[in-house]
Write a protein that holds these residues in place. Structure first.
Motif, PDB file in Angstrom:
ATOM      1  N   LYS A 174       0.824  -1.196   0.000  1.00 12.20           N
ATOM      2  CA  LYS A 174       0.000   0.000   0.000  1.00 12.20           C
ATOM      3  C   LYS A 174       0.866   1.256   0.000  1.00 12.20           C
ATOM      4  O   LYS A 174       1.955   1.276   0.570  1.00 12.20           O
ATOM      5  CB  LYS A 174      -0.923  -0.006   1.217  1.00 12.20           C
ATOM      6  CG  LYS A 174      -1.934  -1.145   1.201  1.00 12.20           C
ATOM      7  CD  LYS A 174      -2.836  -1.113   2.424  1.00 12.20           C
ATOM      8  CE  LYS A 174      -3.842  -2.260   2.378  1.00 12.20           C
ATOM      9  NZ  LYS A 174      -4.735  -2.270   3.572  1.00 12.20           N
ATOM     10  N   TRP A 175       0.332   2.296  -0.641  1.00 14.97           N
ATOM     11  CA  TRP A 175       1.023   3.578  -0.744  1.00 14.97           C
ATOM     12  C   TRP A 175       0.107   4.697  -0.240  1.00 14.97           C
ATOM     13  O   TRP A 175      -1.111   4.581  -0.299  1.00 14.97           O
ATOM     14  CB  TRP A 175       1.385   3.878  -2.193  1.00 14.97           C
ATOM     15  CG  TRP A 175       2.309   2.867  -2.826  1.00 14.97           C
ATOM     16  CD1 TRP A 175       1.999   1.578  -3.143  1.00 14.97           C
ATOM     17  CD2 TRP A 175       3.659   3.071  -3.213  1.00 14.97           C
ATOM     18  NE1 TRP A 175       3.081   0.964  -3.711  1.00 14.97           N
ATOM     19  CE2 TRP A 175       4.127   1.855  -3.769  1.00 14.97           C
ATOM     20  CE3 TRP A 175       4.531   4.160  -3.153  1.00 14.97           C
ATOM     21  CZ2 TRP A 175       5.405   1.708  -4.268  1.00 14.97           C
ATOM     22  CZ3 TRP A 175       5.817   4.010  -3.658  1.00 14.97           C
ATOM     23  CH2 TRP A 175       6.247   2.792  -4.201  1.00 14.97           C
ATOM     24  N   LYS A 176       0.734   5.775   0.226  1.00 13.89           N
ATOM     25  CA  LYS A 176      -0.015   6.957   0.634  1.00 13.89           C
ATOM     26  C   LYS A 176       0.790   8.183   0.233  1.00 13.89           C
ATOM     27  O   LYS A 176       1.886   8.417   0.749  1.00 13.89           O
ATOM     28  CB  LYS A 176      -0.261   6.954   2.151  1.00 13.89           C
ATOM     29  CG  LYS A 176      -1.097   8.132   2.628  1.00 13.89           C
ATOM     30  CD  LYS A 176      -2.518   8.091   2.075  1.00 13.89           C
ATOM     31  CE  LYS A 176      -3.366   9.223   2.600  1.00 13.89           C
ATOM     32  NZ  LYS A 176      -4.727   9.230   2.022  1.00 13.89           N
ATOM     33  N   PHE A 181       3.916   1.613   2.314  1.00 12.06           N
ATOM     34  CA  PHE A 181       3.692   1.042   3.635  1.00 12.06           C
ATOM     35  C   PHE A 181       3.785  -0.471   3.512  1.00 12.06           C
ATOM     36  O   PHE A 181       2.936  -1.091   2.869  1.00 12.06           O
ATOM     37  CB  PHE A 181       2.316   1.442   4.178  1.00 12.06           C
ATOM     38  CG  PHE A 181       2.194   2.901   4.498  1.00 12.06           C
ATOM     39  CD1 PHE A 181       2.517   3.387   5.750  1.00 12.06           C
ATOM     40  CD2 PHE A 181       1.778   3.808   3.525  1.00 12.06           C
ATOM     41  CE1 PHE A 181       2.409   4.736   6.037  1.00 12.06           C
ATOM     42  CE2 PHE A 181       1.664   5.154   3.806  1.00 12.06           C
ATOM     43  CZ  PHE A 181       1.988   5.619   5.068  1.00 12.06           C
ATOM     44  N   PRO A 195      11.062  -3.024   1.806  1.00 10.90           N
ATOM     45  CA  PRO A 195      10.655  -1.630   1.939  1.00 10.90           C
ATOM     46  C   PRO A 195      11.459  -0.749   0.991  1.00 10.90           C
ATOM     47  O   PRO A 195      12.627  -1.010   0.715  1.00 10.90           O
ATOM     48  CB  PRO A 195      10.962  -1.306   3.401  1.00 10.90           C
ATOM     49  CG  PRO A 195      10.988  -2.634   4.074  1.00 10.90           C
ATOM     50  CD  PRO A 195      11.532  -3.598   3.069  1.00 10.90           C
TER      51      PRO A 195
END
Length: 207
Positions: A174-176, A181, A195
């Motif tokens: 997941k990305w934000k 993440f 990561p």
């Protein structure tokens, strides 16, 4: 048996009905309600008549501007108040050398299967909404590193996978706002999952 007197032959006796009094109706109020109903229907018809279909035309080398970005547009458009608005399929060439090819909606880059090529070397294929990468897309950088997943306002946001130039998986999760993440390894499949330090956002709209 007593003889009951009968009326003469041919004569008829009809009982007169009692006078019937009907309740009074207020026709004035009914007329007002009917007038309001008719006015409502008339207003709706007028609103529908205001909707006009725009006829598409073809334009060439038309000036285009959004915020601080400028360029020239060639493709489908419609005329509105004396000026042409990009609408439909077309190609945009920015002043810095970037190009966008795909669909436009009311002057904005907006549609599926768009192709954006940056003068600095990266290429994006995917969805555009309101002049930005929004939705699912694939972006490849000059180094060969590639991202496939969801975008929000030009940045990876949601679920996405990033690959190295050799095709091996660099990160899956997941990305934000362009920041990854890490998630559990079993949720992704690939030779390697690690990561990743997010790539900085630059002036050429890359991340």
């Amino acid at each position: 048996m007593e003889n009951i007197p009968r009326p003469p032959f041919g004569s008829h006796h009809v009982a007169m009905p009692k006078e019937i009094v009907l309740p009074q109706r207020d026709f004035t109020e009914e007329a007002k309600e009917q007038k309001q109903t008719n006015r409502h229907h008339t207003t709706n018809k007028r609103k529908k008549k205001k909707k006009k279909n725009h006829f598409l035309i073809l334009v060439s080398e038309m000036e285009w501007k959004f915020s601080s970005r400028k360029g020239v547009y060639t493709g489908e458009a419609y005329a509105s108040q004396g000026e042409s608005i990009a609408h439909g399929r077309g190609k945009l060439r920015f002043s810095n050398g970037d190009t966008y090819e795909g669909r436009f909606k009311h002057g904005e880059m907006h549609g599926e299967k768009a192709i954006f090529k940056s003068s600095t070397g990266f290429e994006y294929n995917g969805s555009y909404k309101h002049n930005a990468r929004n939705g699912f897309g694939e972006q490849t950088h000059l180094s060969g590193r590639r991202y496939m997943g969801n975008f929000v306002n030009d940045l990876p946001d949601g679920f996405g996978v990033q690959y190295n130039a050799d095709g091996s998986m660099l990160y899956c999760g997941k990305w934000k706002s362009g920041i990854p993440f890490p998630i559990k390894q079993e949720e992704c499949s690939g030779p390697s999952i690690a990561p990743l330090t997010p790539m900085p956002r630059t002036n050429d709209m890359s991340w």
